[in-house]
Design an enzyme around this catalytic site. Structure first.
Site, PDB file in Angstrom:
ATOM      1  N   SER A 186       3.897   2.288   8.479  1.00  0.00           N
ATOM      2  CA  SER A 186       3.737   1.271   7.450  1.00  0.00           C
ATOM      3  C   SER A 186       5.039   1.071   6.695  1.00  0.00           C
ATOM      4  O   SER A 186       5.698   2.039   6.320  1.00  0.00           O
ATOM      5  CB  SER A 186       2.647   1.675   6.480  1.00  0.00           C
ATOM      6  OG  SER A 186       1.435   1.236   6.988  1.00  0.00           O
TER       7      SER A 186
ATOM      8  N   ASP B 212       1.257  -7.708   2.282  1.00  0.00           N
ATOM      9  CA  ASP B 212       1.336  -6.271   2.000  1.00  0.00           C
ATOM     10  C   ASP B 212       2.799  -5.803   1.874  1.00  0.00           C
ATOM     11  O   ASP B 212       3.332  -5.149   2.761  1.00  0.00           O
ATOM     12  CB  ASP B 212       0.606  -5.509   3.120  1.00  0.00           C
ATOM     13  CG  ASP B 212       0.311  -4.068   2.725  1.00  0.00           C
ATOM     14  OD1 ASP B 212       0.899  -3.577   1.749  1.00  0.00           O
ATOM     15  OD2 ASP B 212      -0.502  -3.430   3.417  1.00  0.00           O
TER      16      ASP B 212
ATOM     17  N   HIS C  61       0.817  -1.216   0.000  1.00  0.00           N
ATOM     18  CA  HIS C  61       0.000   0.000   0.000  1.00  0.00           C
ATOM     19  C   HIS C  61       0.853   1.270   0.000  1.00  0.00           C
ATOM     20  O   HIS C  61       0.359   2.342  -0.316  1.00  0.00           O
ATOM     21  CB  HIS C  61      -1.067  -0.011   1.107  1.00  0.00           C
ATOM     22  CG  HIS C  61      -0.594   0.309   2.486  1.00  0.00           C
ATOM     23  ND1 HIS C  61      -0.293  -0.657   3.422  1.00  0.00           N
ATOM     24  CD2 HIS C  61      -0.396   1.495   3.109  1.00  0.00           C
ATOM     25  CE1 HIS C  61       0.063  -0.074   4.554  1.00  0.00           C
ATOM     26  NE2 HIS C  61       0.012   1.228   4.397  1.00  0.00           N
TER      27      HIS C  61
HETATM   28  N1  ARG Z   1      -4.745   0.540   7.540  1.00  0.00           N
HETATM   29  C1  ARG Z   1      -3.447   0.580   7.006  1.00  0.00           C
HETATM   30  C2  ARG Z   1      -2.770   1.940   7.285  1.00  0.00           C
HETATM   31  O1  ARG Z   1      -3.340   2.764   7.863  1.00  0.00           O
HETATM   32  C3  ARG Z   1      -3.302   0.091   5.620  1.00  0.00           C
HETATM   33  C4  ARG Z   1      -4.082   0.762   4.576  1.00  0.00           C
HETATM   34  C5  ARG Z   1      -4.023   0.216   3.196  1.00  0.00           C
HETATM   35  N2  ARG Z   1      -5.094  -0.683   2.866  1.00  0.00           N
HETATM   36  C6  ARG Z   1      -6.389  -0.319   2.579  1.00  0.00           C
HETATM   37  N3  ARG Z   1      -7.270  -1.244   2.302  1.00  0.00           N
HETATM   38  N4  ARG Z   1      -6.788   0.918   2.539  1.00  0.00           N
HETATM   39  O2  ARG Z   1      -2.591   2.866   6.577  1.00  0.00           O
HETATM   40  N1  ASP Z   2      -1.332   1.350   7.991  1.00  0.00           N
HETATM   41  C1  ASP Z   2      -0.653   2.435   8.683  1.00  0.00           C
HETATM   42  C2  ASP Z   2       0.335   3.142   7.763  1.00  0.00           C
HETATM   43  O1  ASP Z   2       0.090   3.214   6.575  1.00  0.00           O
HETATM   44  C3  ASP Z   2      -0.055   1.962   9.946  1.00  0.00           C
HETATM   45  C4  ASP Z   2      -0.984   2.138  11.077  1.00  0.00           C
HETATM   46  O2  ASP Z   2      -1.744   3.099  11.079  1.00  0.00           O
HETATM   47  O3  ASP Z   2      -0.905   1.331  11.997  1.00  0.00           O
HETATM   48  O4  ASP Z   2       1.266   3.765   8.181  1.00  0.00           O
END
Ligand code: ARG
Ligand code: ASP
Length: 726
Positions: A660, A232, A90
């Site tokens: 991330s 990921d 991502h």
């Molecule tokens: N939650 C994760 C972070 O905050 C990964 C986001 C990427 N994936 C998604 N389905 N949006 O950023």
């Molecule tokens: N998914 C998040 C990021 O993109 C990490 C988190 O918020 O725990 O940095």
């Protein structure tokens, strides 16, 4: 009566004592230069086998030199002497998407360069190394003293602080070190300062990415969810000029030979094992007051949840109808959904764990302590903060609504609005000038109407956004141009938007071409999309200015409040709120119990991918090749002893957005995974760390290697890496 008083008083005192306690185990995003004095003993007690200088050494290469800022908001880990960098899928998504089209759909199919010449350059993407970190608090405070204005905002001003940084290292140093930048950042609300010497490499090439069905498996349904089964990750390489210096993309550039790269462990781990993460967490708010907690819940999060729900529903409908739209909007959708679900988790934690009460107790403790210490400034600071939060309520709501529903929700608010010089040129007779202006207007149009823009999608969503905005914001508080909707269109939002999409110069390439053929200054000046966007931007400016009046007072009071808390807890190590600077967090590989009589383990496997498989739902499609490898149990040296293939793990480490792609390491500092998410029950940790709930979600490095080696057949990459087997 008296009894009641004493009971109350005891309860208050107990609460105060409890919440005035130091950081809870595993809480904290620590600064590397302070490891030795702050955390090393505890880390060793938890199992760390390294010395502090193995992790951070101002004189020599250490682990910190293998951790980089990836792009604007992620972290990466360097894993080879030829500049190979691992980060999340991502985080590489924008780059993968930019190289994708309906013909070469790398998002769907994945991408693997089989030779270095196939590695794909990504204009605008950079990788940043942190060469030095220095505590410059004394220096900055001395400089700040020279400013006689007690209300000066220099103490937080990036411009002011970065000038000081330049002054400190000297122009000569910067000239002698191309690609080097220095910056000073405030910590603890401006009570401390650190300087960072950074080296920024702008030639970063895409080496490989799994298909989204692996890299984004579970997509939005599983986002912020544990147990997780997402691979990921993506692979990039940093290039430099032949002297190893940062250089813009050139065919003559060569792979960077970094100071340090990570060893990778495929030995595995057990529940309870030590784990640590170095990365660049973006922002936390653990110094919020109780009033800010409520503000966050009732304004920021609430507006975001409401607006994005509407926007995403409409966007998804269009994406599911048409593959082209799906590619165009996948990234916009994912980023919208991501913050949306985070806000839901944040509000859940704020209510469930009663963060308001937690913060009230913290405030009460400071008040009591301040009284004893004869320091009334802390009480004054709290009164100011309470007042400011109450006074800015309405403005803040309007600002969040404008940002979410209009500026983000309506894409055509980013049509070019800076058109005065074009208008002026068109009114003159100078052909050269007209040509130059028209060509820059055309560039601006194409930046807005890029390959990821669909006017049909924008039109549909705009109607919904505008209707909701008008439902919640009284006419007198709307941008001026909105009057037109009431007067000319009798309040009919749909009619208004349809008309805009019919007549605006920027509504389609055809309209724009027609304008280019017969450019009229009047048509440009009076273009309704331009007028709408201008009016919205004017409103944003006005709101920002009004809010800024509170902001300065807020920042001054916040600094005093934090100073008080630091002094009150002077015996305990404190960690500053995340601010996109390098931090270390440590804890254990550990599962958790989300509710009574339920326990989630700390390790998922490929079995779970197969369990979740659903060929009728794009989020849970499993690629054929992965199923074949699974059927053959062909996991190479990467499988577990029991024959299963590990996929992801979770740990008690304290992470947030920006972490991330961060390397996750074992007690020997060897790479065991890449951080990519948290569980939604844990996102409240941005305000209060929740030891029983918060977990970092990490892709197991053995899954990454298995996918590179067995799935993609990119064995040369594996050969480049330093893999520790035993
Ligand atoms: N939650 C994760 C972070 O905050 C990964 C986001 C990427 N994936 C998604 N389905 N949006 O950023
Ligand atoms: N998914 C998040 C990021 O993109 C990490 C988190 O918020 O725990 O940095």
């Amino acid at each position: 009566m008296k009894e009641l008083y004493w009971i109350k008083r005891t309860v208050v005192l107990l609460c105060v004592a409890f919440w005035a306690l130091p950081a809870k185990a595993d809480e904290g995003m620590w600064l590397l230069p302070l490891l030795r004095s702050q955390q090393l003993d505890e880390m060793k007690a938890l199992g760390l086998k390294l010395q502090d200088y193995d992790i951070y050494n101002p004189e020599n290469a250490s682990l910190k030199d293998a951790v980089v800022i990836f792009g604007g908001g992620c972290t990466g880990g360097v894993v080879s002497s030829d500049g190979l960098v691992l980060t999340n899928h991502h985080c590489g998504y924008g780059a993968i998407q930019a190289h994708s089209s309906v013909e070469h759909d790398y998002l769907t199919d994945g991408f693997w360069a089989t030779t270095r010449s196939q590695e794909l350059p990504n204009p605008g993407l950079s990788v940043t190394f942190i060469d030095q970190i220095e505590d410059v608090t004394t220096f900055v405070k001395k400089e700040l003293k020279k400013d006689k204005n007690p209300n000066s905002m220099n103490f937080l001003s990036p411009k002011y602080l970065n000038n000081l940084a330049k002054q400190k290292v000297g122009e000569k140093f910067l000239k002698a070190n191309p690609g080097t930048q220095v910056e000073i950042k405030p910590f603890f609300g401006g009570n401390q300062y650190y300087m960072f010497v950074k080296k920024i490499y702008p030639d970063v090439r895409l080496v490989g990415a799994p298909p989204s069905s692996i890299g984004k498996f579970g997509a939005d349904t599983d986002n912020w969810i544990w147990p997780r089964h997402t691979g990921d990750f993506s692979v990039f390489r940093v290039y430099a000029d032949k002297n190893g210096n940062p250089a813009e993309y050139s065919e003559n550039n060569v792979p960077l030979h970094p100071k340090r790269w990570m060893k990778i462990s495929i030995k595995g781990f057990n529940e309870g094992d030590f784990a640590m993460i170095i990365g660049f967490p973006g922002r936390t708010n653990h110094y919020y007051t109780s009033w800010e907690v409520a503000e966050r819940r009732d304004i920021d999060n609430a507006v975001r949840i409401n607006i994005r729900e509407l926007r995403q529903k409409a966007m998804l409908e269009e994406m599911l109808k048409d593959l082209k739209v799906r590619i165009q909007y996948s990234s916009k959708y994912a980023s919208s959904e991501n913050a949306y679900k985070n806000s839901i988790g944040s509000n859940w934690a704020i209510n469930k764990r009663d963060f308001e009460a937690v913060k009230r107790a913290e405030q009460a403790a400071l008040l009591a302590w301040g009284k004893e210490a004869n320091a009334p400034q802390y009480e004054n600071a709290l009164l100011t903060l309470e007042q400011i939060v109450s006074d800015r309520k309405d403005l803040r709501f309007r600002k969040w609504m404008l940002e979410e529903a209009i500026l983000r929700g309506i894409e055509f608010t980013s049509v070019p609005t800076d058109v005065d010089s074009v208008v002026k040129a068109l009114k003159g007779k100078d052909m050269k000038c007209i040509q130059a202006q028209m060509s820059s207007l055309s560039n601006a149009f194409h930046r807005f109407f890029d390959k990821n823009y669909s006017p049909d999608v924008d039109r549909k969503i705009s109607k919904i956004m505008l209707a909701e905005y008008r439902r919640l914001i009284p006419s007198r508080s709307c941008p001026e141009y909105f009057d037109i909707i009431d007067t000319k269109y009798k309040g009919n939002v749909n009619h208004f938007i349809d008309e805009l999409f019919k007549i605006s110069i920027f509504a389609s390439p055809e309209n724009f071409a027609r304008f280019v053929e017969h450019p009229s200054p009047k048509a440009l000046e009076e273009d309704p999309m331009v007028l709408f966007a201008r009016s919205v931007k004017k409103e944003r400016k006005a709101l920002n200015e009004s809010l800024q009046e509170f902001e300065d007072g807020y920042s001054l009071a916040h600094r005093i409040y934090v100073e008080g808390l630091l002094k009150m807890r002077a015996d305990e190590p404190q960690w500053p709120d995340a601010n996109s600077t390098m931090r270390l967090t440590y804890g254990q590989v550990k599962g958790y119990s989300p509710r009574d009589c339920d326990y989630y383990g700390c390790q998922t496997t490929l079995d779970g991918v197969m369990e979740k498989e659903d060929s009728t739902n794009w989020e849970f499609v499993v690629p054929k090749r992965l199923k074949e490898l699974y059927a053959k149990q062909d996991f190479g040296p990467f499988g577990l002893n029991d024959g299963k293939m590990p996929v992801a793990l979770c740990a008690t480490t304290h992470t947030t957005g920006g972490n991330s792609g961060s390397p996750v390491m074992n007690a020997n500092g060897e790479l065991i995974g890449l951080n990519f998410d948290r569980n939604w029950e844990g996102v409240g940790g941005d305000i209060e760390y929740l030891p029983e709930y918060q977990r970092s979600i990490i892709v197991d490095i053995r899954y990454v290697l298995f996918l590179i080696d067995k799935y993609a057949g990119a064995t040369d990459l594996i050969k480049e890496m330093d893999i520790v087997l035993k």
